[in-house]
Scaffold this motif. Sequence first.
Motif, mmCIF file in Angstrom:
data_model
loop_
_atom_site.group_PDB
_atom_site.id
_atom_site.type_symbol
_atom_site.label_atom_id
_atom_site.label_comp_id
_atom_site.label_asym_id
_atom_site.label_seq_id
_atom_site.Cartn_x
_atom_site.Cartn_y
_atom_site.Cartn_z
ATOM 1 N N ALA A 190 0.834 -1.204 0.000
ATOM 2 C CA ALA A 190 0.000 0.000 0.000
ATOM 3 C C ALA A 190 0.876 1.266 0.000
ATOM 4 N N ASP A 191 1.913 1.280 0.848
ATOM 5 C CA ASP A 191 2.808 2.444 0.905
ATOM 6 C C ASP A 191 3.540 2.642 -0.420
ATOM 7 N N TYR A 192 4.044 1.531 -0.928
ATOM 8 C CA TYR A 192 4.781 1.573 -2.193
ATOM 9 C C TYR A 192 3.890 2.117 -3.306
ATOM 10 N N THR A 193 2.667 1.631 -3.333
ATOM 11 C CA THR A 193 1.724 2.001 -4.380
ATOM 12 C C THR A 193 1.507 3.513 -4.417
ATOM 13 N N VAL A 194 1.215 4.076 -3.260
ATOM 14 C CA VAL A 194 0.920 5.511 -3.187
ATOM 15 C C VAL A 194 2.134 6.333 -3.628
ATOM 16 N N MET A 195 3.299 5.986 -3.090
ATOM 17 C CA MET A 195 4.516 6.728 -3.389
ATOM 18 C C MET A 195 4.885 6.589 -4.876
ATOM 19 N N HIS A 196 4.876 5.364 -5.354
ATOM 20 C CA HIS A 196 5.342 5.094 -6.717
ATOM 21 C C HIS A 196 4.421 5.705 -7.780
ATOM 22 N N PHE A 197 3.113 5.560 -7.593
ATOM 23 C CA PHE A 197 2.188 6.109 -8.585
ATOM 24 C C PHE A 197 2.255 7.632 -8.593
ATOM 25 N N ALA A 198 2.396 8.219 -7.413
ATOM 26 C CA ALA A 198 2.512 9.685 -7.350
ATOM 27 C C ALA A 198 3.752 10.132 -8.127
ATOM 28 N N TYR A 199 4.830 9.352 -8.002
ATOM 29 C CA TYR A 199 6.064 9.691 -8.730
ATOM 30 C C TYR A 199 5.848 9.616 -10.248
ATOM 31 N N GLU A 200 5.288 8.501 -10.706
ATOM 32 C CA GLU A 200 5.062 8.351 -12.152
ATOM 33 C C GLU A 200 4.133 9.455 -12.663
ATOM 34 N N GLU A 201 3.085 9.744 -11.883
ATOM 35 C CA GLU A 201 2.110 10.735 -12.340
ATOM 36 C C GLU A 201 2.719 12.140 -12.359
ATOM 37 N N SER A 202 3.682 12.394 -11.477
ATOM 38 C CA SER A 202 4.356 13.692 -11.516
ATOM 39 C C SER A 202 5.179 13.814 -12.812
ATOM 40 N N LEU A 203 5.718 12.685 -13.282
ATOM 41 C CA LEU A 203 6.446 12.706 -14.559
ATOM 42 C C LEU A 203 5.490 12.965 -15.726
ATOM 43 N N PHE A 204 4.286 12.379 -15.649
ATOM 44 C CA PHE A 204 3.307 12.606 -16.740
ATOM 45 C C PHE A 204 3.020 14.097 -16.874
#
Length: 135
Positions: free
Chosen positions: A52-66
């Motif tokens: 759950a922690d990984y998911t939130v952090m990682h998706f936020a990172y990818e979406e910031s790149l988008f």
Amino acid sequence: MSLIHWDDNLSIGVKSVDEQHKRLVEIINKLNDALVQGQANDVLGEVLSDVADYTVMHFAYEESLFEKYNYPDKDKHIQSHKDLIASVQNLQEKLQQDDFMVGVETMTFLKEWLTGHILKVDKAFSAHMIEHGVE
Ligand SMILES: [Fe+2]
Ligand SMILES: [Fe+2]
């Protein structure tokens, strides 16, 4: 015993994203160990909260790149992230209800994430990022 070994087939060619995906592989292997050793649900709970922690952090990172690099296909990718987050929440609820199949379901879910999301959806966005010099 490890289930998955990181190799270049799993790389999407963007170093910062690859590093985070390696973390997912570690989580999968940790869960596999726990299941093989027949460990109790509290270990599974820990792994799930890592997910759950990984998911939130990682998706936020990818979406910031988008956003930063104006990725044209971002809506579909963000929707796919939302679906994965919903699946993690669903697994956490099942664990709270002592569903004994939750370990196997979590494993299936993570493998699907690896093969379905990273190898297809994430690989699709990496070309755009590499073009913009993202590492
Ligand atoms: Fe990813
Ligand atoms: Fe993604």
